[in-house]
Design an enzyme around this catalytic site. Structure first.
Site, PDB file in Angstrom:
ATOM      1  N   PRO A 291       0.583  -1.307   0.061  1.00 20.33           N
ATOM      2  CA  PRO A 291       0.294   0.077  -0.193  1.00 20.33           C
ATOM      3  C   PRO A 291       0.966   1.279   0.278  1.00 20.33           C
ATOM      4  CG  PRO A 291      -0.206  -1.151   2.197  1.00 20.33           C
ATOM      5  CD  PRO A 291       0.878  -2.080   0.819  1.00 20.33           C
TER       6      PRO A 291
ATOM      7  N   ASP B 151       6.219   2.299   1.407  1.00 16.60           N
ATOM      8  CA  ASP B 151       5.108   1.439   1.981  1.00 16.60           C
ATOM      9  C   ASP B 151       4.685   2.068   3.340  1.00 16.60           C
ATOM     10  OD1 ASP B 151       3.866  -0.836   3.136  1.00 16.60           O
ATOM     11  OD2 ASP B 151       5.448  -1.898   2.454  1.00 16.60           O
ATOM     12  N   HIS B 152       3.602   2.505   3.255  1.00 23.08           N
ATOM     13  CA  HIS B 152       2.191   3.184   3.788  1.00 23.08           C
ATOM     14  C   HIS B 152       2.759   2.572   5.718  1.00 23.08           C
ATOM     15  CE1 HIS B 152       0.670   6.329   5.706  1.00 23.08           C
ATOM     16  NE2 HIS B 152       0.179   6.764   4.478  1.00 23.08           N
ATOM     17  N   ARG B 153       2.996   1.034   5.109  1.00 21.50           N
ATOM     18  CA  ARG B 153       2.625  -0.015   6.347  1.00 21.50           C
ATOM     19  C   ARG B 153       4.288  -0.128   7.519  1.00 21.50           C
ATOM     20  NH1 ARG B 153       3.068  -6.195   3.301  1.00 21.50           N
ATOM     21  NH2 ARG B 153       4.893  -4.706   2.621  1.00 21.50           N
TER      22      ARG B 153
END
Length: 481
Positions: free
Chosen positions: A278, A451-453
């Site tokens: 994401p 990566d938004h994680r």
């Protein structure tokens, strides 16, 4: 007394299980020396020359240019001068950094190959080892000929390996139309499949196999099917096996480019990145005037000319030291973010074979000169097609200088399984407010896809702002030197 030794496609490492023959470097009858390159192959990661561990006379080659072979398949046979054990005749090198010539003990099932007779072109054909699931002669029916005798049409058994075709173009034509060459009865000598055989089979599938007339059947299957021309309802297995996908291909105009080799590997990796990561992107414009001046001053002092990419890389490694979340990877099975200790910096390089991402190992320990030299070495290897799988794997962060293509900005795709990529646009003169006054400055757009994680926008923004500050004021880097 001469002994014939077989050289098989060696284990190429990095989990690679097959390679495509790009170019043969020797002919049957040539004399080769130990460790002499004999064939150029392309894997999903690089193009390499494969050296032969034996010295002698080439007696047979296996596979045509354009054919894909699995690891462990025979490449060629060599007649050596004196009878000896293979271990004594072999140099043991095979391919430096790519393992031994033996197939790995545990690997996905590969096809079985056995040497067979050579055709007129000097390429050895594999012997038949597996019977195709084609109808037996009695199942195909019979047709009375003019003499009253009964003739039967059979499709020759094909080995589970390369099929004899007249040229690589024929193999490509069949592949682009999803046509199984093993189901074709070649009209050439000894069953050699000609271009006309493939084209006729494609035409037959488009016309509709089920409603094919006897005349159409005879044309589609070639001369071997002429005996069935007056037998309604009898269709050679070569035509019956023509795929319906060929109809769709013929109905759609255009050129089909196979996604294989390097292009296929890049496509798979980008698709996986989009599926699993994401991602989000932030960007900022920066005044690079002072950075360009600093580079000019460095190069005026003599010594190795420092590249702009090296200075940007040095800024990146400094920023990653402050924001380690972006030098990480995600372990979804353990549901953990793994912060990595070393910075192995990848950089995008465009070559004639497509986009590759060589990796500079331990970039965080290198100065500008060392980074410049390593970038130059890897770039030259990329253009020459000599990068090894080790040069293309293991990156933890990627720097993408798309400004060399004359564009200002982009939203890069994260290089899976990394967590972020910094994109750099072209540096061009633009109006800019400098020290309260309007001036013409060298401006660059920087973008960070992450990566938004692994982090939120605050961390990503902090990283990008620090990079921009170093670009605008290179003296900021002095704090980390």
């Amino acid at each position: 007394m001469a002994q014939v030794l077989e050289f098989r496609l060696p284990d190429l490492g990095e989990g690679l299980t097959e390679a495509e023959i790009v170019r043969w470097l020797v002919q049957v009858g040539d004399v080769v020396a130990v460790d002499q390159p004999v064939v150029e192959v392309e894997t999903a990661k690089a193009m390499v020359e494969v050296p032969c561990p034996y010295g002698g006379v080439v007696t047979a080659r296996f596979g045509e240019e354009g054919a894909e072979l699995p690891v462990g398949a025979p490449l060629l046979t060599v007649a050596v001068g004196a009878a000896a054990e293979p271990a004594e005749e072999s140099s043991g090198n095979v391919l430096v950094g790519y393992g031994t010539s033996a197939a790995p003990a545990r690997r996905r099932r590969v096809r079985s190959y056995q040497p067979g007779p050579r055709a007129a072109d000097g390429v050895a054909r594999p012997a038949s080892s597996v019977a195709e699931r084609s109808p037996a002669p009695a199942d195909l029916g019979s047709a009375p000929a003019a003499t009253g005798r009964t003739r039967r049409l059979t499709v020759p058994e094909r080995p589970d390996g390369p099929v004899p075709v007249i040229s690589p173009l024929v193999r490509r034509l069949a592949r682009e139309n999803d046509l199984d060459l093993r189901q074709l009865a070649g009209s050439g000598p000894d069953g050699l499949i000609l271009r006309a055989d493939v084209e006729d089979a494609i035409k037959a599938s488009v016309a509709g196999v089920g409603g094919a007339t006897a005349a159409t059947v005879a044309v589609a299957a070639g001369p071997a099917a002429s005996a069935l021309a007056d037998t309604p309802g009898t269709i050679p297995s070569a035509v019956a096996a023509a795929p319906r996908a060929a109809m769709r291909a013929a109905a759609t105009a255009g050129t089909r480019i196979p996604l294989k080799g390097l292009r296929g590997a890049v496509a798979d990796k980008l698709s996986r990145s989009r599926r699993e990561i994401p991602d989000a992107t932030c960007w900022v414009d920066a005044d690079a005037t002072e950075l360009m001046r600093a580079r000019t001053a460095m190069n005026a002092a003599g010594g190795l000319k420092i590249s702009l990419l090296a200075l940007l890389a040095r800024i990146c490694t400094s920023a990653l030291g402050r924001f380690p979340e972006l030098n990480s990877t995600v372990d979804m099975e353990a549901r953990e973010v793994v912060l990595l200790d070393q910075v192995h910096l990848g950089f995008a390089a465009q070559t004639e074979r497509g986009l590759v991402v060589p990796v500079v190992r331990d970039a965080h320990t290198r100065d500008a000169e060392s980074l410049t030299a390593e970038f130059a070495r890897l770039t030259e290897a990329a253009r020459a097609g000599t990068l090894t799988p080790g040069d293309l794997t293991g990156g933890t962060f990627t720097l993408n200088n798309y400004g060399v293509f004359g564009v200002d900005g982009s939203t890069p795709i994260v290089n899976h399984p990394e967590a972020a990529m910094l994109g750099v646009g072209r540096i061009v003169p633009k109006p800019w407010v400098h020290e309260g006054e309007l001036a013409v400055r060298q401006v660059v757009q920087l973008s960070l896809t992450f990566d938004h994680r692994v982090c939120d926008g605050g961390t990503a923004g902090g990283f990008l702002r620090y990079v921009a500050d170093c670009v605008e004021q290179p003296a900021v880097l002095l704090r980390t030197l």
